[in-house]
Design a protein around this motif. Structure first.
Motif, PDB file in Angstrom:
ATOM      1  N   LEU A  87     -11.930  99.524  13.831  1.00 32.47           N
ATOM      2  CA  LEU A  87     -11.900 100.731  14.646  1.00 32.47           C
ATOM      3  C   LEU A  87     -12.892 100.661  15.808  1.00 32.47           C
ATOM      4  CD1 LEU A  87     -11.767 103.379  11.764  1.00 32.47           C
ATOM      5  CD2 LEU A  87      -9.843 102.429  13.068  1.00 32.47           C
ATOM      6  N   GLY A  88     -13.903  99.813  15.675  1.00 31.35           N
ATOM      7  CA  GLY A  88     -14.892  99.684  16.736  1.00 31.35           C
ATOM      8  C   GLY A  88     -15.687 100.951  16.963  1.00 31.35           C
ATOM      9  N   LYS A  89     -15.954 101.694  15.907  1.00 30.38           N
ATOM     10  CA  LYS A  89     -16.654 102.968  16.040  1.00 30.38           C
ATOM     11  C   LYS A  89     -17.749 103.069  14.988  1.00 30.38           C
ATOM     12  CE  LYS A  89     -14.356 106.616  14.694  1.00 30.38           C
ATOM     13  NZ  LYS A  89     -13.258 107.617  14.593  1.00 30.38           N
ATOM     14  N   PRO A  90     -18.775 103.874  15.244  1.00 29.26           N
ATOM     15  CA  PRO A  90     -19.846 104.027  14.252  1.00 29.26           C
ATOM     16  C   PRO A  90     -19.417 104.908  13.091  1.00 29.26           C
ATOM     17  CG  PRO A  90     -20.267 105.443  16.130  1.00 29.26           C
ATOM     18  CD  PRO A  90     -19.063 104.607  16.491  1.00 29.26           C
ATOM     19  N   LEU A  91     -20.187 104.821  12.032  1.00 26.32           N
ATOM     20  CA  LEU A  91     -19.966 105.653  10.858  1.00 26.32           C
ATOM     21  C   LEU A  91     -20.373 107.088  11.192  1.00 26.32           C
ATOM     22  CD1 LEU A  91     -19.196 105.053   7.813  1.00 26.32           C
ATOM     23  CD2 LEU A  91     -21.656 105.157   7.365  1.00 26.32           C
ATOM     24  N   ALA A  92     -19.549 108.033  10.822  1.00 25.58           N
ATOM     25  CA  ALA A  92     -19.849 109.447  11.073  1.00 25.58           C
ATOM     26  C   ALA A  92     -20.635 110.029   9.906  1.00 25.58           C
ATOM     27  CB  ALA A  92     -18.557 110.232  11.282  1.00 25.58           C
ATOM     28  N   PRO A  93     -21.506 110.996  10.159  1.00 24.53           N
ATOM     29  CA  PRO A  93     -22.283 111.619   9.075  1.00 24.53           C
ATOM     30  C   PRO A  93     -21.433 112.627   8.305  1.00 24.53           C
ATOM     31  CG  PRO A  93     -22.872 112.631  11.157  1.00 24.53           C
ATOM     32  CD  PRO A  93     -21.925 111.504  11.489  1.00 24.53           C
ATOM     33  N   ILE A  94     -20.500 112.111   7.516  1.00 22.88           N
ATOM     34  CA  ILE A  94     -19.588 112.993   6.776  1.00 22.88           C
ATOM     35  C   ILE A  94     -20.154 113.401   5.427  1.00 22.88           C
ATOM     36  CG2 ILE A  94     -17.533 112.012   7.890  1.00 22.88           C
ATOM     37  CD1 ILE A  94     -17.029 110.459   5.268  1.00 22.88           C
ATOM     38  N   SER A  95     -21.292 112.811   5.041  1.00 21.56           N
ATOM     39  CA  SER A  95     -21.887 113.104   3.738  1.00 21.56           C
ATOM     40  C   SER A  95     -23.369 112.799   3.787  1.00 21.56           C
ATOM     41  CB  SER A  95     -21.231 112.253   2.643  1.00 21.56           C
ATOM     42  OG  SER A  95     -21.544 110.885   2.861  1.00 21.56           O
ATOM     43  N   GLN A  96     -24.069 113.184   2.736  1.00 24.25           N
ATOM     44  CA  GLN A  96     -25.479 112.839   2.629  1.00 24.25           C
ATOM     45  C   GLN A  96     -25.662 111.328   2.605  1.00 24.25           C
ATOM     46  OE1 GLN A  96     -28.218 113.100  -1.110  1.00 24.25           O
ATOM     47  NE2 GLN A  96     -28.296 115.118  -0.159  1.00 24.25           N
ATOM     48  N   ASP A  97     -24.770 110.631   1.884  1.00 30.16           N
ATOM     49  CA  ASP A  97     -24.867 109.173   1.819  1.00 30.16           C
ATOM     50  C   ASP A  97     -24.692 108.552   3.202  1.00 30.16           C
ATOM     51  OD1 ASP A  97     -25.226 109.388  -0.892  1.00 30.16           O
ATOM     52  OD2 ASP A  97     -23.178 108.849  -1.413  1.00 30.16           O
TER      53      ASP A  97
ATOM     54  N   THR B  12      -9.752 116.982  10.045  1.00 26.52           N
ATOM     55  CA  THR B  12     -11.006 116.722  10.735  1.00 26.52           C
ATOM     56  C   THR B  12     -12.159 117.100   9.818  1.00 26.52           C
ATOM     57  OG1 THR B  12     -10.021 117.178  12.894  1.00 26.52           O
ATOM     58  CG2 THR B  12     -12.427 117.261  12.742  1.00 26.52           C
ATOM     59  N   PRO B  13     -13.001 116.147   9.440  1.00 24.78           N
ATOM     60  CA  PRO B  13     -14.084 116.458   8.502  1.00 24.78           C
ATOM     61  C   PRO B  13     -15.177 117.296   9.159  1.00 24.78           C
ATOM     62  CG  PRO B  13     -14.326 114.231   9.313  1.00 24.78           C
ATOM     63  CD  PRO B  13     -13.007 114.727   9.838  1.00 24.78           C
ATOM     64  N   ARG B  14     -15.858 118.051   8.359  1.00 25.87           N
ATOM     65  CA  ARG B  14     -17.030 118.783   8.812  1.00 25.87           C
ATOM     66  C   ARG B  14     -18.241 117.845   8.701  1.00 25.87           C
ATOM     67  NH1 ARG B  14     -16.329 124.810   6.080  1.00 25.87           N
ATOM     68  NH2 ARG B  14     -14.268 125.281   7.024  1.00 25.87           N
ATOM     69  N   LEU B  15     -18.862 117.553   9.811  1.00 23.75           N
ATOM     70  CA  LEU B  15     -19.964 116.598   9.842  1.00 23.75           C
ATOM     71  C   LEU B  15     -21.288 117.267   9.497  1.00 23.75           C
ATOM     72  CD1 LEU B  15     -19.115 114.599  13.093  1.00 23.75           C
ATOM     73  CD2 LEU B  15     -18.340 114.185  10.749  1.00 23.75           C
ATOM     74  N   VAL B  16     -22.188 116.479   8.951  1.00 21.86           N
ATOM     75  CA  VAL B  16     -23.558 116.940   8.746  1.00 21.86           C
ATOM     76  C   VAL B  16     -24.184 117.105  10.129  1.00 21.86           C
ATOM     77  CG1 VAL B  16     -25.799 116.411   7.729  1.00 21.86           C
ATOM     78  CG2 VAL B  16     -23.696 115.692   6.555  1.00 21.86           C
ATOM     79  N   PRO B  17     -24.737 118.255  10.466  1.00 22.28           N
ATOM     80  CA  PRO B  17     -25.348 118.448  11.785  1.00 22.28           C
ATOM     81  C   PRO B  17     -26.454 117.428  12.045  1.00 22.28           C
ATOM     82  CG  PRO B  17     -25.115 120.544  10.648  1.00 22.28           C
ATOM     83  CD  PRO B  17     -24.807 119.468   9.639  1.00 22.28           C
TER      84      PRO B  17
ATOM     85  N   ALA C 152     -28.801 115.555   9.386  1.00 21.27           N
ATOM     86  CA  ALA C 152     -28.547 114.133   9.147  1.00 21.27           C
ATOM     87  C   ALA C 152     -29.835 113.334   9.306  1.00 21.27           C
ATOM     88  CB  ALA C 152     -27.475 113.626  10.099  1.00 21.27           C
ATOM     89  N   ARG C 153     -30.630 113.681  10.303  1.00 17.50           N
ATOM     90  CA  ARG C 153     -31.909 112.985  10.506  1.00 17.50           C
ATOM     91  C   ARG C 153     -32.864 113.258   9.348  1.00 17.50           C
ATOM     92  NH1 ARG C 153     -31.160 115.209  15.887  1.00 17.50           N
ATOM     93  NH2 ARG C 153     -30.224 113.587  17.207  1.00 17.50           N
ATOM     94  N   TYR C 154     -32.871 114.486   8.869  1.00 18.87           N
ATOM     95  CA  TYR C 154     -33.722 114.835   7.730  1.00 18.87           C
ATOM     96  C   TYR C 154     -33.320 114.028   6.498  1.00 18.87           C
ATOM     97  CZ  TYR C 154     -36.058 117.689   4.178  1.00 18.87           C
ATOM     98  OH  TYR C 154     -36.840 118.114   3.132  1.00 18.87           O
ATOM     99  N   SER C 155     -32.020 113.940   6.251  1.00 15.17           N
ATOM    100  CA  SER C 155     -31.540 113.164   5.104  1.00 15.17           C
ATOM    101  C   SER C 155     -31.871 111.691   5.266  1.00 15.17           C
ATOM    102  CB  SER C 155     -30.034 113.354   4.943  1.00 15.17           C
ATOM    103  OG  SER C 155     -29.727 114.662   4.533  1.00 15.17           O
ATOM    104  N   ARG C 156     -31.671 111.157   6.483  1.00 13.23           N
ATOM    105  CA  ARG C 156     -31.981 109.741   6.711  1.00 13.23           C
ATOM    106  C   ARG C 156     -33.455 109.458   6.448  1.00 13.23           C
ATOM    107  NH1 ARG C 156     -32.015 108.953  12.417  1.00 13.23           N
ATOM    108  NH2 ARG C 156     -34.244 109.344  12.143  1.00 13.23           N
ATOM    109  N   GLU C 157     -34.315 110.372   6.857  1.00  8.36           N
ATOM    110  CA  GLU C 157     -35.745 110.186   6.652  1.00  8.36           C
ATOM    111  C   GLU C 157     -36.094 110.084   5.175  1.00  8.36           C
ATOM    112  OE1 GLU C 157     -39.972 112.607   7.394  1.00  8.36           O
ATOM    113  OE2 GLU C 157     -38.106 113.296   8.342  1.00  8.36           O
TER     114      GLU C 157
END
Length: 270
Positions: free
Chosen positions: A139-149, A228-233, A237-242
């Protein structure tokens, strides 16, 4: 009252005296080397468990603790399930095997050596030709923040378009891929698949590879619904990544995998 404990993650217990994985400390380079070799073997076996094998494709590397211009890797044309302590090989940045009886995977050398050479802080790297990661890479696209994982990879992975679909056996191809790994832990190589790198440990690189493959599968499943999935804002998403996307957390996630492998596959360290 909880005892005060210096922590680098909220997942470390504040209370003293509880069973919990601790980061290792080493007295000698030889002791550290053996530790790293065992974890590299376990990472290969974990990839076998996950079904990441595809013929001779796939390579995992860990930088030698005493000779940082050299790295340990799995032997060419040996199934992940058959990698063991005695058949690991030590390779330099020119692709020359300096210790061991097996050849090195040419594509593995081109990609991994380039990354290790360009980024002295990167100690480990993983790549395999997986089912969902390879499909998603088309797909040539980045992963979307569709979940905490998936949020663990938010703003911490890149899509590489250079050399898309072309087998990376030329050194210049490795250099172009290496440039993309500045400050991120993962890459989606278009029409090729997934790569992860760690500035911490082979355990972290291996777990985040497993996690990225899983996230690619989940996103493909969501896309298949046509909804269309509801994305983590972004801020969440940054908080979860941290908190759940660090190298330390990747290392921690791998510890039960390692323990399970040690208990069930005693031939790993022969």
């Amino acid at each position: 009252m909880l005892d005060s404990v210096k922590r680098i993650s909220v997942y470390q217990p504040e209370q003293r005296g509880l069973n919990f994985p601790e980061l290792p400390e080493f007295k000698t380079p030889a002791e550290e080397r053996l530790h790293l070799q065992k974890r590299l073997v376990a990472a290969c076996r974990a990839f076998a468990q996950q079904g990441f094998d595809y013929g001779f494709a796939g390579h995992l590397t860990i930088r030698d603790p005493e000779h940082p211009h050299l790295y340990w890797t799995n032997p060419m044309a040996v199934h992940f399930d058959q990698v063991r302590l005695s058949n690991l090989i030590l390779v330099d940045h020119e692709g020359r095997v300096v210790q061991g009886d097996y050849a090195v995977n040419r594509a593995g050398f081109v990609l991994h050596a380039a990354v290790h050479e360009a980024h002295p802080d990167i100690v480990a790297m993983c790549h395999a030709h997986t089912e969902y990661g390879t499909a998603f890479s088309a797909l040539g696209k980045p992963l979307a923040p569709i979940s905490q994982d998936a949020a663990a990879f938010f703003e911490d992975h890149v899509v590489i378009g250079d050399e898309a679909g072309q087998v990376a056996v030329e050194v210049k191809a490795g250099h172009r891929v290496a440039n993309a790994f500045a400050g991120v832990k993962a890459a989606i190589h278009q029409n090729h698949g997934l790569l992860t790198a760690s500035r911490h440990s082979i355990e972290s690189a291996a777990f985040w590879f497993i996690a990225l493959e899983r996230c690619c599968k989940q996103q493909l499943l969501v896309m298949a619904t046509g909804e269309t999935p509801r994305l983590v804002p972004p801020e969440k998403a940054r908080y979860s990544r941290e908190h759940v996307g660090s190298d330390y957390i990747g290392w921690l996630h791998f510890q039960p995998i390692y323990d399970q492998l040690v208990a069930t596959q005693p031939d790993m360290f022969t």
